[in-house]
Design a protein around this motif. Structure first.
Motif, mmCIF file in Angstrom:
data_model
loop_
_atom_site.group_PDB
_atom_site.id
_atom_site.type_symbol
_atom_site.label_atom_id
_atom_site.label_comp_id
_atom_site.label_asym_id
_atom_site.label_seq_id
_atom_site.Cartn_x
_atom_site.Cartn_y
_atom_site.Cartn_z
ATOM 1 N N LEU A 1 0.828 -1.214 0.000
ATOM 2 C CA LEU A 1 0.000 0.000 0.000
ATOM 3 C C LEU A 1 0.859 1.260 0.000
ATOM 4 O O LEU A 1 0.360 2.349 0.243
ATOM 5 C CB LEU A 1 -0.917 0.008 1.235
ATOM 6 N N ASP A 2 2.141 1.101 -0.234
ATOM 7 C CA ASP A 2 3.044 2.264 -0.226
ATOM 8 C C ASP A 2 3.356 2.685 -1.664
ATOM 9 O O ASP A 2 4.184 2.074 -2.330
ATOM 10 C CB ASP A 2 4.335 1.891 0.517
ATOM 11 N N PRO A 3 2.675 3.753 -2.131
ATOM 12 C CA PRO A 3 2.891 4.167 -3.515
ATOM 13 C C PRO A 3 4.309 4.704 -3.726
ATOM 14 O O PRO A 3 4.802 4.756 -4.861
ATOM 15 C CB PRO A 3 1.861 5.277 -3.747
ATOM 16 N N ASP B 1 1.450 -3.919 3.650
ATOM 17 C CA ASP B 1 2.626 -3.097 3.934
ATOM 18 C C ASP B 1 2.227 -1.642 3.694
ATOM 19 O O ASP B 1 1.931 -1.253 2.564
ATOM 20 C CB ASP B 1 3.756 -3.515 2.971
ATOM 21 N N THR B 2 2.166 -0.868 4.780
ATOM 22 C CA THR B 2 1.701 0.525 4.638
ATOM 23 C C THR B 2 2.892 1.485 4.595
ATOM 24 O O THR B 2 3.991 1.117 4.999
ATOM 25 C CB THR B 2 0.763 0.907 5.809
ATOM 26 N N PRO B 3 2.656 2.725 4.112
ATOM 27 C CA PRO B 3 3.770 3.677 4.081
ATOM 28 C C PRO B 3 4.383 3.840 5.474
ATOM 29 O O PRO B 3 3.672 3.838 6.479
ATOM 30 C CB PRO B 3 3.114 4.981 3.625
ATOM 31 N N GLY B 4 5.687 3.989 5.537
ATOM 32 C CA GLY B 4 6.396 4.068 6.806
ATOM 33 C C GLY B 4 6.038 5.270 7.652
ATOM 34 O O GLY B 4 6.055 5.191 8.878
ATOM 35 N N GLN B 5 5.691 6.390 6.998
ATOM 36 C CA GLN B 5 5.397 7.590 7.796
ATOM 37 C C GLN B 5 3.932 7.617 8.227
ATOM 38 O O GLN B 5 3.042 7.432 7.409
ATOM 39 C CB GLN B 5 5.717 8.856 7.004
ATOM 40 N N SER C 1 11.130 -3.178 15.818
ATOM 41 C CA SER C 1 11.672 -3.868 14.643
ATOM 42 C C SER C 1 13.193 -3.703 14.600
ATOM 43 O O SER C 1 13.762 -2.922 15.366
ATOM 44 C CB SER C 1 11.026 -3.338 13.361
ATOM 45 N N LYS C 2 13.828 -4.455 13.704
ATOM 46 C CA LYS C 2 15.300 -4.414 13.565
ATOM 47 C C LYS C 2 15.966 -4.608 14.935
ATOM 48 O O LYS C 2 16.943 -3.941 15.272
ATOM 49 C CB LYS C 2 15.747 -3.091 12.942
ATOM 50 N N ALA C 3 15.359 -5.496 15.736
ATOM 51 C CA ALA C 3 15.798 -5.684 17.122
ATOM 52 C C ALA C 3 17.241 -6.181 17.199
ATOM 53 O O ALA C 3 17.891 -6.067 18.248
ATOM 54 C CB ALA C 3 14.863 -6.642 17.849
ATOM 55 N N ASP C 4 17.740 -6.730 16.095
ATOM 56 C CA ASP C 4 19.142 -7.190 16.084
ATOM 57 C C ASP C 4 20.126 -6.034 16.239
ATOM 58 O O ASP C 4 21.295 -6.246 16.566
ATOM 59 C CB ASP C 4 19.423 -7.955 14.780
ATOM 60 N N LEU C 5 19.642 -4.799 16.016
ATOM 61 C CA LEU C 5 20.522 -3.628 16.142
ATOM 62 C C LEU C 5 20.679 -3.185 17.597
ATOM 63 O O LEU C 5 21.486 -2.317 17.903
ATOM 64 C CB LEU C 5 19.990 -2.459 15.300
ATOM 65 N N LEU C 6 19.879 -3.786 18.492
ATOM 66 C CA LEU C 6 19.970 -3.439 19.914
ATOM 67 C C LEU C 6 20.804 -4.479 20.652
ATOM 68 O O LEU C 6 20.832 -5.648 20.271
ATOM 69 C CB LEU C 6 18.571 -3.398 20.531
ATOM 70 N N ALA D 1 11.337 -7.871 17.143
ATOM 71 C CA ALA D 1 11.429 -8.724 15.952
ATOM 72 C C ALA D 1 12.539 -8.235 15.041
ATOM 73 O O ALA D 1 12.858 -7.044 15.009
ATOM 74 C CB ALA D 1 10.098 -8.727 15.207
ATOM 75 N N SER D 2 13.130 -9.173 14.347
ATOM 76 C CA SER D 2 14.160 -8.816 13.382
ATOM 77 C C SER D 2 13.930 -9.575 12.085
ATOM 78 O O SER D 2 13.824 -10.808 12.087
ATOM 79 C CB SER D 2 15.541 -9.162 13.943
ATOM 80 N N ALA D 3 13.835 -8.827 11.009
ATOM 81 C CA ALA D 3 13.689 -9.448 9.693
ATOM 82 C C ALA D 3 15.028 -10.051 9.272
ATOM 83 O O ALA D 3 15.081 -10.936 8.421
ATOM 84 C CB ALA D 3 13.226 -8.409 8.680
ATOM 85 N N GLU D 4 16.074 -9.552 9.909
ATOM 86 C CA GLU D 4 17.433 -9.995 9.576
ATOM 87 C C GLU D 4 17.699 -11.394 10.162
ATOM 88 O O GLU D 4 18.178 -12.278 9.473
ATOM 89 C CB GLU D 4 18.428 -8.986 10.167
ATOM 90 N N THR D 5 17.372 -11.574 11.449
ATOM 91 C CA THR D 5 17.646 -12.859 12.110
ATOM 92 C C THR D 5 16.392 -13.732 12.231
ATOM 93 O O THR D 5 16.487 -14.869 12.678
ATOM 94 C CB THR D 5 18.202 -12.625 13.535
HETATM 95 N N1 GTP Z 1 19.610 -4.738 10.835
HETATM 96 C C1 GTP Z 1 18.408 -4.827 10.271
HETATM 97 N N2 GTP Z 1 18.124 -4.091 9.178
HETATM 98 C C2 GTP Z 1 16.897 -4.191 8.620
HETATM 99 C C3 GTP Z 1 15.911 -5.068 9.158
HETATM 100 N N3 GTP Z 1 14.789 -4.940 8.409
HETATM 101 C C4 GTP Z 1 15.054 -4.052 7.439
HETATM 102 N N4 GTP Z 1 16.323 -3.581 7.550
HETATM 103 C C5 GTP Z 1 17.001 -2.587 6.697
HETATM 104 O O1 GTP Z 1 16.497 -1.292 6.998
HETATM 105 C C6 GTP Z 1 16.404 -0.472 5.842
HETATM 106 C C7 GTP Z 1 15.012 0.143 5.732
HETATM 107 O O2 GTP Z 1 14.090 -0.850 5.525
HETATM 108 P P1 GTP Z 1 12.625 -0.820 6.152
HETATM 109 O O3 GTP Z 1 12.669 -0.509 7.576
HETATM 110 O O4 GTP Z 1 11.989 -2.094 5.753
HETATM 111 O O5 GTP Z 1 11.935 0.453 5.598
HETATM 112 P P2 GTP Z 1 11.250 0.791 4.224
HETATM 113 O O6 GTP Z 1 10.060 -0.090 4.013
HETATM 114 O O7 GTP Z 1 12.266 0.809 3.155
HETATM 115 O O8 GTP Z 1 10.824 2.289 4.505
HETATM 116 P P3 GTP Z 1 9.404 2.920 4.920
HETATM 117 O O9 GTP Z 1 8.326 1.968 4.525
HETATM 118 O O10 GTP Z 1 9.357 4.199 4.196
HETATM 119 O O11 GTP Z 1 9.492 3.110 6.401
HETATM 120 C C8 GTP Z 1 16.806 -1.386 4.674
HETATM 121 O O12 GTP Z 1 18.146 -1.119 4.359
HETATM 122 C C9 GTP Z 1 16.664 -2.793 5.223
HETATM 123 O O13 GTP Z 1 17.572 -3.699 4.647
HETATM 124 C C10 GTP Z 1 16.260 -5.844 10.317
HETATM 125 O O14 GTP Z 1 15.482 -6.617 10.879
HETATM 126 N N5 GTP Z 1 17.521 -5.677 10.823
#
Ligand code: GTP
Ligand code: MG
Length: 238
Positions: free
Chosen positions: A21-23, A86-90, A152-157, A210-214
């Motif tokens: 859903l993110d144009p 998947d909605t717009p990030g903002q 999200s991206k919890a692996d960064l913490l 949650a982490s999409a990475e791990t």
């Molecule tokens: N370390 C880490 N990086 C991630 C993870 N998920 C996504 N990223 C990275 O974060 C960056 C932004 O991705 P997203 O957060 O998915 O954001 P987006 O969908 O591009 O942006 P918006 O929808 O506008 O918020 C990309 O470079 C991804 O590879 C994660 O779980 N861990």
């Protein structure tokens, strides 16, 4: 997260339909089954309405609602276990637009939930964590749909950072004390009232990581989605 969640569902034998859903999305790490960009093109909007990229995003957000019935029609053609939007990030482009209400209402609101993704860097300090909770509460208030908060991206913490955030989410008192250590005295009253309001509406409890990475914590999103859509019992995959 959309890509990771659908991958996880697939690993458990569930099918999902992915809806972008993110144009404004440039590239996506997944292949959407339904894509708003098929109907709305940001570059065309900029040209047609003589707008810059920010104004065009807002027009695009409102055009989303106009296209809801078309998306619903396409969606109705799928037999699937889950639909992931998947909605717009903002937030300004989704939760804060009236059009989003129409979208949410069009897609089985009774069996739906919002997974509110919290920025890990924002959630690291008390003020940022509270800010995230306020934004999540506004999203719940605007869209009248259950919200599950996930950092999200919890692996960064670090492990310590995750533990600290969990403690804030479990105890308003711990969060309040952490906030008092951080803010200036003049802000104490505001902080206290904000926390009280969050406590009253039941925000903040049970934040996931949650982490999409791990792929850690993705299952928790499923568990909440499952509880909401079918009362907690695991659904038989189609
Ligand atoms: N370390 C880490 N990086 C991630 C993870 N998920 C996504 N990223 C990275 O974060 C960056 C932004 O991705 P997203 O957060 O998915 O954001 P987006 O969908 O591009 O942006 P918006 O929808 O506008 O918020 C990309 O470079 C991804 O590879 C994660 O779980 N861990
Ligand atoms: Mg995105």
């Amino acid at each position: 997260m959309t890509a990771a969640f659908s991958e996880w569902l697939q690993s458990q034998g569930y099918d999902s339909v992915l809806v972008n859903l993110d144009p404004g999305a440039d590239t996506l790490p997944y292949e959407p089954d339904v894509d708003i960009r098929d109907w709305i093109n940001l570059a065309d909007i900029m040209k047609e309405y003589k707008l810059g990229p920010n104004g065009a995003q807002i027009v695009a957000a409102d055009l989303l609602a106009v296209n809801t019935s078309k998306i619903s029609e396409v969606l109705a053609g799928f037999e699937t276990d889950f639909a992931v939007f998947d909605t717009p990030g903002q937030l300004e482009l989704f939760a804060f637009r009236d059009s989003s209400r129409k979208i949410v209402e069009a897609f089985d609101p009774e069996a739906s939930m919002i997974c509110f993704l919290i920025d890990p860097m924002l959630a690291r300090n008390p003020n940022g964590f509270v800010t995230s909770m306020i934004l999540s509460t506004i999203t719940n208030f605007r869209l009248e749909m259950p919200v599950f908060n996930t950092v999200s991206k919890a692996d960064l913490l670090t492990e310590e950072e995750r533990e600290r955030i969990s403690e804030w989410s479990d105890s308003n008192e711990v969060l309040f004390n952490a906030l008092m250590d951080e803010v200036s005295g003049a802000q104490n009253q505001v902080s206290m009232e904000v926390l009280r309001a969050l406590e009253t509406v039941g925000a903040g409890g049970g934040v996931g990581f949650a982490s999409a990475e791990t792929m850690s914590g993705i299952e928790d999103i499923y568990t909440v989605a499952q509880e909401i859509s079918s009362g907690g019992t695991d659904r038989e995959p189609r």
